[in-house]
Motif scaffolding. Structure first.
Motif, PDB file in Angstrom:
ATOM      1  N   VAL A 126      -5.563 -25.793 -15.703  1.00 58.20           N
ATOM      2  CA  VAL A 126      -5.652 -24.985 -16.911  1.00 58.20           C
ATOM      3  C   VAL A 126      -5.040 -25.719 -18.088  1.00 58.20           C
ATOM      4  O   VAL A 126      -5.643 -25.866 -19.145  1.00 58.20           O
ATOM      5  CB  VAL A 126      -4.950 -23.629 -16.699  1.00 58.20           C
ATOM      6  CG1 VAL A 126      -4.776 -22.913 -18.023  1.00 58.20           C
ATOM      7  CG2 VAL A 126      -5.744 -22.800 -15.729  1.00 58.20           C
ATOM      8  N   THR A 175      -6.164 -18.107 -18.620  1.00 66.03           N
ATOM      9  CA  THR A 175      -7.369 -17.793 -19.385  1.00 66.03           C
ATOM     10  C   THR A 175      -7.823 -16.377 -19.032  1.00 66.03           C
ATOM     11  O   THR A 175      -7.437 -15.839 -17.997  1.00 66.03           O
ATOM     12  CB  THR A 175      -8.486 -18.790 -19.053  1.00 66.03           C
ATOM     13  OG1 THR A 175      -8.600 -18.848 -17.638  1.00 66.03           O
ATOM     14  CG2 THR A 175      -8.155 -20.163 -19.589  1.00 66.03           C
ATOM     15  N   LYS A 216      -4.281 -16.751 -28.035  1.00 57.73           N
ATOM     16  CA  LYS A 216      -3.010 -17.224 -27.497  1.00 57.73           C
ATOM     17  C   LYS A 216      -1.890 -16.799 -28.427  1.00 57.73           C
ATOM     18  O   LYS A 216      -2.006 -16.973 -29.642  1.00 57.73           O
ATOM     19  CB  LYS A 216      -3.022 -18.754 -27.417  1.00 57.73           C
ATOM     20  CG  LYS A 216      -4.029 -19.295 -26.425  1.00 57.73           C
ATOM     21  CD  LYS A 216      -3.340 -19.738 -25.157  1.00 57.73           C
ATOM     22  CE  LYS A 216      -4.311 -20.179 -24.087  1.00 57.73           C
ATOM     23  NZ  LYS A 216      -5.427 -19.292 -23.800  1.00 57.73           N
ATOM     24  N   LYS A 249      -7.482 -27.494 -21.294  1.00 56.29           N
ATOM     25  CA  LYS A 249      -7.097 -27.467 -22.707  1.00 56.29           C
ATOM     26  C   LYS A 249      -7.585 -28.701 -23.437  1.00 56.29           C
ATOM     27  O   LYS A 249      -8.076 -28.616 -24.557  1.00 56.29           O
ATOM     28  CB  LYS A 249      -5.572 -27.364 -22.822  1.00 56.29           C
ATOM     29  CG  LYS A 249      -5.088 -25.935 -22.854  1.00 56.29           C
ATOM     30  CD  LYS A 249      -3.624 -25.892 -23.166  1.00 56.29           C
ATOM     31  CE  LYS A 249      -3.150 -24.460 -23.260  1.00 56.29           C
ATOM     32  NZ  LYS A 249      -1.680 -24.404 -23.307  1.00 56.29           N
ATOM     33  N   ASP A 282     -11.117 -28.313 -23.851  1.00 56.28           N
ATOM     34  CA  ASP A 282     -11.361 -27.240 -24.802  1.00 56.28           C
ATOM     35  C   ASP A 282     -11.254 -27.743 -26.227  1.00 56.28           C
ATOM     36  O   ASP A 282     -12.045 -27.381 -27.080  1.00 56.28           O
ATOM     37  CB  ASP A 282     -10.338 -26.126 -24.566  1.00 56.28           C
ATOM     38  CG  ASP A 282     -10.991 -24.773 -24.702  1.00 56.28           C
ATOM     39  OD1 ASP A 282     -12.102 -24.631 -24.179  1.00 56.28           O
ATOM     40  OD2 ASP A 282     -10.378 -23.896 -25.315  1.00 56.28           O
ATOM     41  N   LYS A 314     -16.463 -14.594 -21.810  1.00 62.03           N
ATOM     42  CA  LYS A 314     -15.242 -15.316 -21.443  1.00 62.03           C
ATOM     43  C   LYS A 314     -14.372 -14.448 -20.532  1.00 62.03           C
ATOM     44  O   LYS A 314     -13.815 -14.937 -19.554  1.00 62.03           O
ATOM     45  CB  LYS A 314     -14.460 -15.677 -22.704  1.00 62.03           C
ATOM     46  CG  LYS A 314     -14.655 -17.091 -23.152  1.00 62.03           C
ATOM     47  CD  LYS A 314     -13.655 -17.369 -24.253  1.00 62.03           C
ATOM     48  CE  LYS A 314     -13.470 -18.835 -24.511  1.00 62.03           C
ATOM     49  NZ  LYS A 314     -12.519 -19.046 -25.617  1.00 62.03           N
TER      50      LYS A 314
END
Lengths: 366, 341, 305
Positions: B30, A78, A61, B35, B38, C200
């Motif tokens: 998302v 993503t 990121k 997050k 995550d 991923k």
């Protein structure tokens, strides 16, 4: 798909805990990659080119800045939602799966509306395998393939999802010299055939020069220069770019400008109209030398390399900053027996002046 | 009217659906859910392990220290609400207790006997295995066999081999195979483990069994070490015409020293925790008939105190831990000086 | 004259050759002797190692009268297998029940333990989180502590949970093994990180990546762990004896030891040996078929069971 990077910045916390602080891997990168082009990110190791690639892929990121694919802001998406294909430096093929399973793997991950029937998956896998010419190897395991073949499988796996952008991380660094030449032609061909916007990272300037439509030269996280390969080679904006591009590399001298004349080692070698009096670095491309008995630049000959098409004279000069002075001259030119000194005249458009403090280019009229 | 309302709501529903189908819903997924997940997912994966470790590993460490420092702590009294004084009485009592001293003696004796013997034998066997051409695989398999056994079960086999039944007469009614072999070589029967047997004989039986049991692991590790030694060292030694023995002491042993240190350290740790092999041979009485607990060990002592004398058990367990720690430290210190990496 | 010279030089040459041959011959003899000695030593040691197994089998097929002879026979006169039949019918032993209990505990605890181990090892090997290294070091440190120290408190804990004499008490307290987590983490870390990144990019979730990539690649280690864990259940003695020593939950090692702990009376050794052989048989079968994995796992562990 046009890819647009806006003020892209990536800051890592420093690895060295004692010192603390931060490392700026990529600093304020703004650039637009035109649709359907092959772009090379070029720079020495640690210059932030891989980080940039990983940010475009979504695996990392950005600390700040934005990434657009076309008009869509993908900064927060993503990796799997960006529609990219990524080929890793070491290929990252799944070692326990066959080539076919490796290529099918991304398709099998699709969910919902994107999910396609088995036949179509196979069909697509075979089509892309044919494109990269590995359709004969579909039932082999990666360990049974050569480096070049593994590379093709990795590309096929990246292409099978029909990505909007294809990203290649040092695609040729794990191949031997002969394969490298062949594979880079291959990458060029595949890119042309598919028309997918492709970005690749390399530290090998020859590689970047030979296949890119556009190259981006980076140093310590900062973009130095962007443009067509030939244009950057002919017109470097600073000493770093001039030194980084070209084989054999550019020759650098200490020099001085006095009264619009360039002096190297006390001898006037070139007229440089429009430059004020100052000390400078002088970069001269190897092909910028013309052997001329009346030339101002006198060098001590230490050897001659005959390379068929042309001849490279290796010599020494008191003011040189590179280990030796290497010039490329016409094959017809012959040094006389026992000749220890050679004098050169210079081609003005192959001579670049750089400021001593900033190392920025100083332009002069020709 | 009804139709209108219906179509209004249908339209609204449609709008809401398209609204959520597009970016907002995706953005929510998302940005918020993914997050958040995550950030904490590592802990979610670790959750079962951490919960179980908290209950069955971390808490016992604290609780053991606590119980050991409460004078005369037992769970029975604790349930009745008895208050215990803080002190080191449990430790002093354990160390003065004759039964515990006996355990300590047995444990140390068995350890210092079995570790050198088994290490030396294992080294010898490993070196031999490494220098033969044929049957190496088959022999390796045979030497590994004792590892995949149940130490209680095979202990019973050893008991049967050393056993004898004393009748009323001069000669025993029945003798085990070991004594038959001794007789064949012209020796006298020895009462290894039955009533009236002597302490040294019991120790010999246990030493034989423990060494037999410990060999496979040591051979495996040492042989692995030998096989990973670069053959070029040996070839270089051959070029210099180095004699066999010198090759062994100057090349093999130094290069093998990390593995040797490893088997010796694990051997000591295992030796101090000796218990089930003795139960296998002698049964839970841990000694020959008429002399129960003659071969008791520290672990045996701790187990018998569980459920009735937790304070004592905890103190003994901490003493055991301290001994293991000290011995391991000494081993590491020595091996650091002696091993060549 | 000339002939003489050449003749003598020739004889010198042959003498030297002969001496050289002698030297190499003695070297050869020494070499052969050494090899013979090696095989002799290994052979004797192998016999000693194997003898208890042989004795167990031989004794188990003897009748009690033959076994009790003052000079035991090395090879039984008659092969009598009725001990093996009797072992399964013995009222004290209840071998069938013991097998079932042990198998149940072994399978369930191995399965659960594998899930926990895989998830933890994955977190430690692939994910970044605060305090990871500290936590892992703390876990490794607990491996230093002898298990008996935990047993004292765990006995109280399971008692207060009301788990005494259940299968739960045999399974749950030992589900997490720091050593297995360590072993698998090492294995997972050998898988290049790029595979994770590639997955991923391909849109794979963590769990699918684990299942499709990591687990197949770490399969040998997982098999090793499975076998060692199963062997652990098979051989565990003290904990089951403390907390679940009733007929419904007793495990096999316990049953074996207690069934034959008769006072000083005459033990039926052949019957006992038959029971021992039956209990050992599954271990041998596993060993025969999965030797590679056991030896691989053990060579990295040193922990029995």
């Amino acid at each position: 798909m046009k890819v647009e990077l806006k003020n892209l910045t990536k800051i890592f916390p420093s690895r060295n805990k004692k010192v603390g602080g931060e490392v700026v891997a990529v600093n304020d990168f703004t650039f637009t990659i035109p649709d359907g082009k092959l772009v090379g990110l070029l720079g020495p190791s640690g210059c932030g080119k891989s980080t940039t690639l990983y940010m475009i892929s979504g695996l990392q990121k950005p600390s700040s800045g934005q990434i657009f694919f076309g008009d869509e802001d993908v900064t927060e998406l993503t990796p799997e939602n960006r529609g990219i294909g990524l080929v890793f430096q070491n290929y990252a093929l799944y070692p326990h799966m066959t080539v076919k399973q490796n290529i099918l793997f991304p398709l099998q991950n699709l969910r919902g509306e994107d999910r396609m029937p088995k036949e179509e998956m196979l069909e697509r896998a075979y089509r892309v395998a044919k494109l990269v010419q590995i359709d004969e190897l579909m039932d082999r395991k990666p360990s049974e393939l050569s480096g070049g073949q593994q590379q093709r499988v990795a590309i096929a796996r990246a292409l099978v999802k029909m990505p909007r952008v294809l990203l290649l991380d040092e695609p040729l660094s794990n191949l031997d010299a002969r394969l490298r030449l062949q594979t880079r032609e291959e990458i060029r061909r595949i890119q042309k055939e598919t028309g997918i916007t492709t970005i690749f990272v390399t530290h090998d300037q020859e590689e970047a020069m030979s296949i890119s439509d556009v190259i981006v030269v980076m140093k310590l996280g900062v973009v130095q220069q962007t443009g067509k390969p030939q244009q950057i080679y002919d017109d470097p904006c600073n000493l770093f770019v001039a030194k980084f591009l070209g084989t054999p590399p550019i020759n650098v001298f200490e020099g001085e400008v006095r009264a619009e004349k360039l002096y190297i080692g006390g001898a006037a070698v070139l007229d440089v109209p429009g430059v004020e009096d100052r000390a400078v670095y002088v970069g001269i491309r190897p092909e910028g030398f013309i052997p001329d008995a009346n030339g101002g630049l006198r060098c001590e000959v230490s050897g001659v390399d005959v390379m068929g098409r042309d001849v490279s004279i290796v010599s020494r000069h008191g003011a040189m900053l590179t280990p030796s002075v290497r010039s490329i001259v016409d094959a017809d030119y012959k040094l006389a027996e026992g000749q220890t000194e050679v004098a050169y005249a210079l081609k003005p458009h192959k001579v670049f002046l750089f400021a001593k403090d900033t190392e920025e280019r100083i332009y002069f009229g020709v | 009217m009804g139709e209108k309302i219906k179509s209004f709501f249908a339209g609204l529903w449609q709008n809401i659906r398209t609204f959520f189908k597009k970016r907002v819903w995706q953005g929510f997924c998302v940005n918020v859910l993914y997050k958040k997940f995550d950030r904490y997912k590592a802990w979610i994966y670790l959750l079962p392990a951490i919960v179980l470790l908290m209950i069955f590993t971390v808490w016992p460490i604290f609780n053991t220290v606590r119980m050991s420092l409460l004078e005369g702590y037992t769970s029975m009294k604790a349930v009745r609400g008895v208050e215990f004084e803080l002190g080191i009485g449990n430790f002093t009592r354990v160390l003065k207790y004759k039964g515990f001293i006996n355990c300590l003696k047995n444990t140390v004796l068995l350890t210092v006997l079995t570790v050198p013997i088994s290490t030396f034998l294992a080294l010898l066997i490993a070196v031999c295995l490494n220098s033969i051409k044929w049957f190496s695989r088959a022999l390796q398999t045979i030497f590994f066999l004792p590892y995949v056994t149940n130490s209680i079960a095979i202990g019973m086999v050893f008991a049967a081999m050393f056993n004898m039944i004393l009748g009323g007469g001069v000669r025993p009614d029945f003798v085990g195979v070991v004594n038959i072999v001794i007789e064949a070589f012209g020796g006298d029967y020895i009462n290894w483990m039955n009533a009236g047997s002597e302490y040294w004989a019991n120790i010999v039986v246990m030493t034989v069994y423990i060494v037999w049991n410990a060999l496979p692991f040591k051979i495996l590790i040492l042989l692995g070490g030998l096989q990973s030694v670069n053959k070029q060292y040996y070839e270089a030694a051959k070029v210099d015409a180095t004699p066999r023995w010198r090759v062994f002491t100057r090349i093999t042993i130094p290069l093998l020293s990390p593995m040797l240190a490893y088997v010796i350290i694990t051997g000591f740790i295992g030796g101090f925790k000796e218990y089930s092999s003795i139960v296998g041979v002698f049964g839970e009485s841990m000694g020959p008939a008429g002399n129960h607990y003659a071969l008791d060990t520290m672990v045996g002592f701790i187990y018998r105190a569980i459920g009735n004398q937790e304070g004592t058990a905890s103190a003994a367990a901490l003493i055991l831990f301290a001994i293991i720690l000290v011995v391991t430290m000494i081993n590491l210190y020595v091996s650091k000086k002696k091993t060549h990496y | 004259m000339k002939d003489n010279v050449t003749g003598s030089s020739a004889s010198v040459k042959t003498m030297r050759e002969r001496d050289m041959q002698k030297v190499s011959a003695t070297q050869k003899i020494v070499k052969i002797c050494v090899q013979v000695a090696l095989y002799l030593f290994l052979g004797v040691m192998a016999l000693i190692i194997l003898f208890p197994f042989y004795w167990m089998l031989v004794s188990s097929v003897k009748t009690m009268p033959e076994y009790s002879q003052s000079i035991p026979s090395i090879i039984p006169h008659e092969w009598d297998f009725h001990n093996y039949v009797e072992v399964f019918q013995n009222e004290d032993l209840l071998l069938g029940q013991l097998f079932a209990n042990t198998l149940f505990v072994g399978v369930v605890s191995t399965a659960l333990s594998l899930v926990i181990t895989v998830l933890s090892a994955f977190a430690f090997a692939r994910l970044e989180f605060k305090g990871k290294n500290l936590l892992f070091a703390a876990l490794l440190a607990t491996m230093m502590i002898p298990g008996e120290l935990f047993t004292i408190t765990n006995f109280q804990t399971v008692h207060s949970f009301g788990w005494m004499h259940t299968f739960t008490v045999l399974i749950v307290p030992f589900l997490v093994s720091v050593f297995y987590i360590y072993l698998l983490k090492q294995n997972f870390q050998q898988v290049p990180n790029e595979l994770y990144l590639a997955a991923k990019v391909d849109g794979t979730t963590d769990l699918k990546y684990l299942w499709k990539v990591m687990i197949p690649l770490a399969l040998p280690t997982l098999i090793s762990i499975t076998i060692l864990k199963m062997m652990g259940s098979w051989n565990s003695y003290m904990w089951p004896r403390l907390v679940a020593n009733d007929d419904a939950h007793r495990l096999i090692t316990n049953g074996l030891r207690t069934a034959f702990t008769s006072a000083d009376g005459v033990t039926d050794v052949p019957l006992q040996m038959a029971a021992v052989a039956v209990v050992s048989a599954p271990l041998f079968l596993v060993f025969v078929f999965l030797r590679k994995y056991i030896m691989k796992g053990v060579s990295r562990s040193g922990i029995k069971g």
